[in-house]
Design an enzyme around this catalytic site. Structure first.
Site, short mmCIF file in Angstrom:
data_model
loop_
_atom_site.label_atom_id
_atom_site.label_comp_id
_atom_site.label_asym_id
_atom_site.label_seq_id
_atom_site.Cartn_x
_atom_site.Cartn_y
_atom_site.Cartn_z
N HIS A 35 8.28 6.50 5.56
CA HIS A 35 7.47 7.18 6.58
C HIS A 35 6.81 6.17 7.50
CE1 HIS A 35 5.06 6.59 2.93
NE2 HIS A 35 4.02 6.40 3.72
N GLY A 71 0.79 -1.23 0.00
CA GLY A 71 0.00 0.00 0.00
C GLY A 71 0.82 1.27 0.00
#
Ligand code: AMP
Ligand code: ZN
Length: 113
Positions: A99, A92
């Protein structure tokens, strides 16, 4: 450099910053998936978790300590929170600057979707 998170790190693009030091910046996700949804990123550009090397060990430990501090500062440490890193498309990942998603403020399902 066309990386959107590098631009947030250098303040070329605005973000709602909740924490910053010389190595890391943390800001509110623009499309929050929970009452609290913070993104914690290294200022150094790394595309995915797979780019980490031995020299990044301290950086990653530091990021987890920063996450703990943010949880305390924003008030969700006691209830708990989830940290998610999506590595590559099938997981995804859409922004290719490493991050750490920090999600809190609601019950979380398991397994994740
Ligand atoms: P991922 O799908 O794991 O790559 O997560 C990327 C995240 O970045 C998504 O949750 C987006 O909502 C978020 N995002 C994208 N652009 C921005 C931006 N300019 N400011 C804050 N968050 C962003
Ligand atoms: Zn970047």
């Amino acid at each position: 450099m066309s990386c959107i998170f590098c631009k947030i790190a250098t303040q070329e693009i605005p973000a709602k910053v909740v924490y910053e030091d010389e190595k890391v910046i943390a800001f509110h996700d623009i499309n929050p998936q929970a009452p609290y949804h913070i993104l914690v990123i290294p200022k150094k550009h790394l595309s995915t978790l797979l780019e980490l090397t031995e020299e990044d060990k301290e950086l990653i430990g530091h990021i987890y300590l920063v996450i703990n501090q943010i949880a305390k500062d924003l008030g969700f440490a006691e209830r708990g929170y989830r940290v998610v890193v999506n590595c590559k498309e099938e997981a995804g990942q859409t922004v290719f600057h490493l991050h750490f998603h920090v999600l809190a403020g609601r019950g979380m399902g398991w397994p994740p979707g």
